[in-house]
Design an enzyme around this catalytic site. Structure first.
Site, PDB file in Angstrom:
ATOM      1  N   TYR A  91       0.876  -1.186   0.000  1.00  0.00           N
ATOM      2  CA  TYR A  91       0.000   0.000   0.000  1.00  0.00           C
ATOM      3  C   TYR A  91       0.902   1.220   0.000  1.00  0.00           C
ATOM      4  CZ  TYR A  91      -4.672   1.928   0.789  1.00  0.00           C
ATOM      5  OH  TYR A  91      -5.882   2.547   0.632  1.00  0.00           O
ATOM      6  N   TYR A 282     -11.842   2.006  -7.790  1.00  0.00           N
ATOM      7  CA  TYR A 282     -11.426   2.200  -6.398  1.00  0.00           C
ATOM      8  C   TYR A 282     -10.848   0.926  -5.789  1.00  0.00           C
ATOM      9  CZ  TYR A 282     -15.775  -0.117  -4.916  1.00  0.00           C
ATOM     10  OH  TYR A 282     -16.793  -1.029  -4.728  1.00  0.00           O
TER      11      TYR A 282
END
Lengths: 370, 370
Positions: A91, A282
């Site tokens: 991430y 997303y």
């Protein structure tokens, strides 16, 4: 590892790594002051890697509660896909290990610093914007990072409102101006964002078309989504037709699409969109990229973009975010927003993690109850 | 077929199909009126298919010049990729065959209808917005479709200004607000749009990074583009590096990218873009789709869209388009806008078509001289 410790950490698992050393040192210095937290238990990872290999339960000693701090006894915190990606190190915004896992949750104020006037012990609070390290029993942080919430909301909703439901609300309100009677299309419709999109669209009179994976028990899944307000639910294989728009019936062609899967599922969203429509990505659950034909861009005039809550929140919108969270929690209290979750005791963290990792098949969102 | 006729059409090739029948009938009715055009020669196609198989040269008899018409003797008209796609039947907006080929060009007013006051014989005019059927020696159409241009411009530029240079100008001005010192990146940089983008960017102080195919004589191609104002020119293979941005030197990361190729070449454009950048697709020469990773959308916040001149012009912007064309022709006259073309006599249409179809390797834009 937690799994080998049977949740009885030995002294050697005491959490004493560099980035959190100051907390421990502070604790030692102030151990006999009245303004300290109780000792805490936390799920940490010392290095990036597969979450079931690198996470472990540790004890964290009592720590100082400074004048502007709240000491919060955590009640519940979910395991989100982004939590897993942070532990994996994939991430883009993540704490450096060693770090405590988790990014959102709800807790009860245990004690307050001497200068705190707006919070009292017993209040329910959430970190807003969400922030690192919610997988622990006690958290001590400045009062500014906390947002008080109504105790009338079930704790599992308060614990999960700041990431997925807020993403759904912002994507519906910020990307394209939609009016009642318009339509949207989304894949990954059983995800928490997907379930919220259905209900939030429905409440605004926006038709919603939903795409789900082929799976056992698909009839039941469709019924559940329709109960939430889905107009249409199709499996990917049901959309292997020449013209998906022939399946729209009386629903107008959608102006907006949401993609959290990628690959063929994203292509199906694009096929439904009307000329000039927008697809917002997303997530990428299939780990496959989005593929778009030249003519989709030129002749169908489609636009593609992304949405990332963390970026939206970083643009000085913390206060607006809190107002939207209050709106969402109001919908929850009114019974207008619900989604599937499973509360799992902190002692069974490993089982919840295995479920969140998909090792036990399709599972509802896992929420740790401390 | 033209190729079998050696440009000497037999009576049987007289152009007499339904959609143009009225023109011929009118001609018969008014053949002895003074307000008629000279007979015309045209490149037509009777059905969709490969252009070198379905196009042919035909004679079109004299036709009536109505009171608001101009009769224009065509001087030059290019063969654009979209002309080829229209003949192939793969372009979404196209005339039904039988139809005359071509979509832009320049001509000289041969005669005017009795109510025409703003044009005189000898004026140079272009169809603006561009419109179907420029591959013929005489065109009769209402004065409203024609735009007068300065005769000081070389005819091959007047013939080619309304499609590719206007696309380049609009993409640079309409998609993203760019300031002097910003940067753009494009693939297909040797295309006519690509050459225009380089010069128009340069004139605004915008850095431009260019991607071209690997090909023989690449050094010469790079020099030519740098002479036009290219800051950097890379072949696709030169960009097989871990981090293409390390090649940027002092140029800022581009905010805007143009893609007319697709496939790997489009991915290279995306790699150069800065966070939050936009890629505009206006062509797909490789016939490969655009592939985008999920993280490009979410974490790099890239947006992708398309540009289609025909759509821009259809939104009531014909007048604005004419003003921009005048600006572009002014740049041509000032020596600030040039691009490679080859003027080919109408008699050699087949050769020009073969070159435009890529049968003879990389060739400059083919412009038919009538």
């Amino acid at each position: 590892m937690l799994r080998s410790l049977s949740h009885k950490p030995s002294p050697s698992s005491l959490f004493n790594f560099t980035s959190l050393r100051s907390r421990i040192l502070n604790t030692h210095t102030h151990a006999f002051s009245s303004a300290v937290s109780p000792p805490s238990k936390a799920i940490i990872y010392e290095s990036h890697g597969q979450p079931d290999a690198v996470t472990k339960l540790v004890d964290i000693p009592a720590t100082e509660v400074k004048e502007n701090d709240l000491c919060v006894k955590m009640l519940a915190a979910p395991i989100n896909p982004s939590d897993i990606n942070r532990i994996q190190g994939v991430y883009p915004v993540r704490p450096e290990p060693p770090a405590v896992g988790g990014y959102e949750g709800v807790g009860e104020v245990h004690s307050v610093g001497s200068a705190v006037t707006c919070f009292s012990p017993g209040d329910w609070v959430i970190p807003s914007p969400p922030s690192f390290g919610t997988w622990q029993t006690y958290i001590v942080k400045d009062q500014n990072v906390w947002h008080k919430v109504n105790k009338g909301v079930p704790m599992e909703y308060a614990a999960t409102i700041t990431v997925n439901p807020l993403t759904a609300l912002l994507m519906l309100e910020d990307c394209v101006t939609l009016n009642s009677g318009d339509a949207i299309v989304q894949n990954g419709a059983t995800s928490m964002v997907g379930q919220c999109v259905i209900q939030l669209a429905k409440s605004r009179g926006i038709h919603n078309i939903n795409i789900i994976r082929d799976r056992p028990g698909v009839g039941e899944v469709k019924e559940r989504l329709k109960d939430l307000g889905a107009d249409e639910v199709f499996t990917e294989s049901e959309l292997e037709v020449k013209n998906v728009k022939s399946l729209l019936g009386g629903i107008p062609e959608p102006a907006l699409g949401f993609n959290c899967v990628g690959g063929n599922s994203a292509s199906l969203v694009l096929k439904f969109l009307r000329r000039g429509g927008t697809m917002v990505t997303y997530g990428g659950m299939s780990k496959k990229p989005v593929t778009v034909s030249t003519s989709s861009f030129i002749f169908k005039e489609l636009s593609l973009r992304g949405f990332w809550l963390q970026n939206w929140l970083s643009t000085d919108k913390a206060e607006e975010g809190r107002r939207m969270i209050d709106r969402l929690l109001g919908l929850v209290q009114d019974g207008k927003l619900k989604y599937k979750m499973e509360l799992t005791p902190f002692n069974d963290f490993n089982t919840a993690l295995d479920k969140a990792l998909g090792k036990l098949g399709s599972q509802p969102k896992q929420v740790i109850k401390f």
